[in-house]
Scaffold this active site. Structure first.
Site, PDB file in Angstrom:
ATOM      1  N   CYS A   2       5.581  51.199  -6.061  1.00 21.30           N
ATOM      2  CA  CYS A   2       4.494  50.519  -5.369  1.00 21.30           C
ATOM      3  C   CYS A   2       3.243  51.336  -5.642  1.00 21.30           C
ATOM      4  O   CYS A   2       3.328  52.440  -6.169  1.00 21.30           O
ATOM      5  CB  CYS A   2       4.730  50.485  -3.864  1.00 21.30           C
ATOM      6  N   ARG A  27       2.154  48.606 -10.990  1.00 25.46           N
ATOM      7  CA  ARG A  27       3.285  49.223 -10.291  1.00 25.46           C
ATOM      8  C   ARG A  27       4.045  48.218  -9.415  1.00 25.46           C
ATOM      9  O   ARG A  27       5.067  48.557  -8.830  1.00 25.46           O
ATOM     10  CB  ARG A  27       2.789  50.385  -9.416  1.00 25.46           C
ATOM     11  N   TRP A  75       6.198  46.497  -4.740  1.00 23.66           N
ATOM     12  CA  TRP A  75       7.291  46.111  -5.640  1.00 23.66           C
ATOM     13  C   TRP A  75       8.529  46.161  -4.753  1.00 23.66           C
ATOM     14  O   TRP A  75       9.021  47.238  -4.421  1.00 23.66           O
ATOM     15  CB  TRP A  75       7.365  47.131  -6.770  1.00 23.66           C
ATOM     16  N   ASN A  99       5.233  54.385  -0.544  1.00 23.40           N
ATOM     17  CA  ASN A  99       5.866  54.135  -1.840  1.00 23.40           C
ATOM     18  C   ASN A  99       7.100  55.020  -1.905  1.00 23.40           C
ATOM     19  O   ASN A  99       7.010  56.210  -1.633  1.00 23.40           O
ATOM     20  CB  ASN A  99       4.859  54.498  -2.948  1.00 23.40           C
ATOM     21  N   GLY A 100       8.255  54.445  -2.255  1.00 20.17           N
ATOM     22  CA  GLY A 100       9.495  55.230  -2.310  1.00 20.17           C
ATOM     23  C   GLY A 100      10.566  54.549  -1.480  1.00 20.17           C
ATOM     24  O   GLY A 100      10.438  53.362  -1.141  1.00 20.17           O
ATOM     25  N   GLU A 478      20.887  49.127 -30.452  1.00 21.58           N
ATOM     26  CA  GLU A 478      19.620  49.306 -29.744  1.00 21.58           C
ATOM     27  C   GLU A 478      18.740  50.330 -30.468  1.00 21.58           C
ATOM     28  O   GLU A 478      17.523  50.138 -30.594  1.00 21.58           O
ATOM     29  CB  GLU A 478      19.898  49.729 -28.283  1.00 21.58           C
ATOM     30  N   LYS A 482      15.035  49.492 -31.914  1.00 20.09           N
ATOM     31  CA  LYS A 482      13.830  50.251 -31.549  1.00 20.09           C
ATOM     32  C   LYS A 482      13.086  50.674 -32.809  1.00 20.09           C
ATOM     33  O   LYS A 482      11.883  50.521 -32.914  1.00 20.09           O
ATOM     34  CB  LYS A 482      14.168  51.533 -30.770  1.00 20.09           C
ATOM     35  N   GLU A 485      11.474  47.651 -34.701  1.00 18.92           N
ATOM     36  CA  GLU A 485      10.356  47.032 -33.985  1.00 18.92           C
ATOM     37  C   GLU A 485       9.044  47.770 -34.194  1.00 18.92           C
ATOM     38  O   GLU A 485       8.007  47.151 -34.364  1.00 18.92           O
ATOM     39  CB  GLU A 485      10.622  47.053 -32.468  1.00 18.92           C
ATOM     40  N   HIS A 501      34.102  48.254 -44.677  1.00 17.92           N
ATOM     41  CA  HIS A 501      34.402  46.861 -45.007  1.00 17.92           C
ATOM     42  C   HIS A 501      33.213  46.172 -45.681  1.00 17.92           C
ATOM     43  O   HIS A 501      33.128  44.950 -45.680  1.00 17.92           O
ATOM     44  CB  HIS A 501      34.831  46.103 -43.740  1.00 17.92           C
ATOM     45  N   LYS A 597       5.611  40.859 -25.464  1.00 12.78           N
ATOM     46  CA  LYS A 597       6.420  41.479 -24.417  1.00 12.78           C
ATOM     47  C   LYS A 597       7.340  40.466 -23.761  1.00 12.78           C
ATOM     48  O   LYS A 597       8.457  40.780 -23.394  1.00 12.78           O
ATOM     49  CB  LYS A 597       5.490  42.136 -23.378  1.00 12.78           C
TER      50      LYS A 597
HETATM   51  C1  AGP Z   1      12.998  44.983 -26.840  1.00 18.26           C
HETATM   52  O1  AGP Z   1      12.456  46.145 -27.330  1.00 18.26           O
HETATM   53  C2  AGP Z   1      12.374  43.750 -27.224  1.00 18.26           C
HETATM   54  N1  AGP Z   1      11.008  43.792 -27.339  1.00 18.26           N
HETATM   55  C3  AGP Z   1      13.088  42.438 -27.035  1.00 18.26           C
HETATM   56  O2  AGP Z   1      14.246  42.489 -27.805  1.00 18.26           O
HETATM   57  C4  AGP Z   1      13.459  42.020 -25.588  1.00 18.26           C
HETATM   58  O3  AGP Z   1      14.478  42.837 -25.106  1.00 18.26           O
HETATM   59  C5  AGP Z   1      13.905  40.535 -25.608  1.00 18.26           C
HETATM   60  O4  AGP Z   1      12.828  39.744 -26.022  1.00 18.26           O
HETATM   61  C6  AGP Z   1      14.414  40.076 -24.274  1.00 18.26           C
HETATM   62  O5  AGP Z   1      13.449  40.175 -23.288  1.00 18.26           O
HETATM   63  P1  AGP Z   1      13.815  40.153 -21.751  1.00 18.26           P
HETATM   64  O6  AGP Z   1      14.656  41.330 -21.476  1.00 18.26           O
HETATM   65  O7  AGP Z   1      12.482  40.193 -21.060  1.00 18.26           O
HETATM   66  O8  AGP Z   1      14.555  38.874 -21.496  1.00 18.26           O
END
Ligand code: AGP
Length: 602
Positions: A2, A27, A75, A99-100, A478, A482, A485, A501, A597
């Site tokens: 928060c 936040r 939040w 906050n907390g 993952e 990263k 991306e 394989h 995002k």
């Molecule tokens: C992660 O680094 C991404 N930018 C992307 O894969 C993300 O996880 C995906 O678009 C799903 O988003 P969400 O978790 O908001 O549903």
């Protein structure tokens, strides 16, 4: 997470609070509120949703002239985002923002209720203001009552309290949640971070855990458990953009460093002495459930895959994981003994949302694991568990992944206990490991500078393979996601046993293999797979607690007894590697090309 703002002085208080809260809206923005005492009279306003709603509500209110004031943007952790649960919380003559999480609030609340105190909200915070007034009714001394109140609180807090009993004073305390005090002549400001007071205050003091006190007549009196203490201020930064990142170069970097702290938030009130508790869940949700299906996209899909290993292994419940965009069109066969779980940071991902709607149409029970309360996915689900990672700004998800994975681990133990598929001894071992997770997520200078140095060797080549087995296969996926991306280099995650394989045909010195080699899970098997690659001249960066002589580069991790601790520690290494490669290539770390995002189109 928060945000808190406070101000004592002669300026227009409403504007200072609202502008400050605007800076802290990242936040949390479930609700916001302000309380002001001027001419010895309390005024307050609250509104649910974004801050604009509070601005609209207060547009005709003015508050110039001397006064004290506090504000909060919320939040939700305890209780839904309603106006009653919004801060500031009121007693009979005082207001508090916090906050907390007050871990012992239930115990305090029961005691106060026995004294005849009436609670209006479902929050932990409200106990603070009632406790203060309870002590004040006994001793008529505001500061003494405040100190006694703080003494009773367990957990994390940054809190401000104002009261008609001392209308020229703000009481403050900090433990585990951020708070600072800003100074400009006789004007005194409080805030959760620098940004709300940049351009207003000139000097700042960053409160330490365990400190509390009060501000009055242009002066701050500071105390800790040893009594009153002196302190010195330092000049406040003037660059707002830098301050939002708390001094880090990028939001992604800040979010990697934040993981240790937010993980504690994710666990608070849920990881108990001998079990996991989710106030959001009850046994009814699991009645008749013999199967789990998880649907998600991108990083959230990777946490789902990790969860499926845990759910089957530890909770002994069958679990399938689906990429939401595939699930939607495969004409899936759904059974009503399946609990349908969606995972999403944003709660707005179109494919995941549509998959959820499909499952609901088929009559499945639904649960979402999400970082944004009130998002479409949360609203659409029967139940939701919030990950409490705080707003994630970097497009490359880091702390959301960490907290999603933690929630899945906790959920596994919750279901295992409910369905009696775990012994108390095993549960105790898991809970103990869980409590060590924030430590495993800490970023040391040594680790970060090692990865900064290593990154210069990984800027070219014809591709990266992140490899791992078992739980470390989703982590490999993952790690590769990263890197691609934000570096724009080709990277794949692969199960290490599967390399022979096909993909091993690519092996040569320009193929970079990032090998996840945990000590506590199939170490010998992974080692053989990496040896096969090394024999074909692949360049190996090994991440392991165990030195590996065939590695061209080696990052030694610390934890070696529990797979999940190894998982989280190695996760940080892969995140830092991606970050530093991207920085060296001069890319936009926080807003990489072609990405968004929140993906609200299918
Ligand atoms: C992660 O680094 C991404 N930018 C992307 O894969 C993300 O996880 C995906 O678009 C799903 O988003 P969400 O978790 O908001 O549903």
């Amino acid at each position: 997470m928060c945000g808190i703002v406070g101000y004592i002085g002669n300026e227009e208080k409403k504007e200072i609070l609202l502008d400050g809260l605007q800076e802290l809206e990242y936040r949390g923005y479930d609700s916001a509120g302000i309380a002001i005492i001027e001419n010895e009279k309390l005024n307050y306003f609250k509104a649910i949703g974004k801050l604009q709603n509070l601005r609209d509500k207060t547009k005709d209110y003015q508050s110039s002239g001397f006064g004290v004031s506090i504000g909060h943007t919320r939040w939700a952790t305890h209780g839904k985002p309603t106006e009653l649960n919004a801060h500031p919380h009121l007693g009979k003559f005082s207001f508090v923002v916090h906050n907390g999480i007050i871990e012992n609030y239930q115990e305090l609340k029961t005691q106060l209720q026995e004294e005849g105190v009436h609670f209006l909200s479902q929050t932990d915070t409200e106990t603070i203001v009632h406790l203060f007034e309870y002590y004040y009714s006994q001793n008529s001394d505001s500061f003494n009552s405040f100190s006694k109140t703080i003494d009773r609180l367990h957990g994390a807090y940054a809190t401000l309290l104002i009261s008609e009993s001392s209308p020229d004073t703000i009481f403050f305390a900090k433990n585990g949640s951020p708070m600072l005090i800003g100074f400009d002549g006789d004007d005194i400001y409080f805030a959760s971070s620098d940004t709300p007071i940049i351009g207003r205050a000139t000097e700042v003091y960053y409160l330490e855990d365990g400190e509390y006190g009060y501000a009055k007549n242009g002066e701050v009196k500071l105390f800790d458990k040893n009594g009153e203490k002196s302190f010195s201020t330092k000049p406040l930064a003037t660059d707002k953009a830098m301050a939002q990142k708390d001094g880090y170069r990028f939001f992604m970097e800040k979010e990697i460093y934040e993981q240790s702290l937010v993980m504690s938030d994710t666990m608070i009130g849920r990881v108990l002495e001998d079990r996991i508790d989710f106030e959001e869940l009850d046994s009814e949700l699991f009645e008749g459930v013999t199967n789990i299906k998880i649907c998600a996209c991108g990083t959230s899909y990777h946490s789902a895959l990790t969860g499926s290993y845990l759910l089957e292994r530890v909770a002994k419940i069958p679990c399938q994981v689906e990429i939401a965009s595939e699930f939607r069109y495969k004409e899936p066969l759904l059974r009503d003994d399946t609990l349908f779980i969606t995972i999403s940071q944003s709660g707005e991902t179109a494919d995941t949302l549509e998959a959820l709607k499909m499952a609901k149409r088929e009559g499945l029970k639904s649960l979402s694991i999400c970082n944004v309360d009130n998002s479409s996915i949360v609203r659409e689900s029967d139940r939701a568990i919030l990950t409490r990672a705080g707003i994630e700004k970097g497009v490359a998800s880091t702390k959301a992944f960490a907290t999603q994975t933690m929630v899945l681990w906790m959920l596994t133990l919750y279901i295992a206990k409910l369905q009696k598929t775990i012994s108390q001894d095993r549960l105790d071992i898991e809970l103990d490991a869980m409590r060590h997770t924030p430590k495993a997520l800490l970023v040391t200078d040594k680790l970060h500078s090692k990865l900064t140095r290593l990154s210069k060797r990984y800027l070219h080549g014809h591709g990266f393979f992140f490899i791992g087995r078992d739980l470390f296969f989703p982590l490999a996926l993952e790690g590769a996601l990263k890197l691609k991306e934000i570096s724009y280099l080709h990277a794949e995650g692969y199960p290490s046993g599967e390399m022979k394989h096909g993909p091993i045909a690519l092996a040569d010195s320009e193929l970079f293999t990032i090998a996840l080699m945990p000590k506590s899970l199939h170490y010998e098997k992974i080692k053989s797979n990496v040896e096969e690659l090394s024999a074909r001249d692949a360049t190996i960066l090994a991440i392991s607690p165990e030195p590996f002589e065939l590695a061209d580069d080696f990052v030694q991790t610390i934890y070696d007894t529990h797979p999940m601790l190894e998982f989280f520690e190695m996760m940080v290494v892969t995140q830092l590697l991606a970050l530093e490669v991207s920085v060296r290539l001069g890319n936009d770390v926080d807003m990489p090309r072609n990405l968004a995002k929140s993906v609200t189109v299918e």
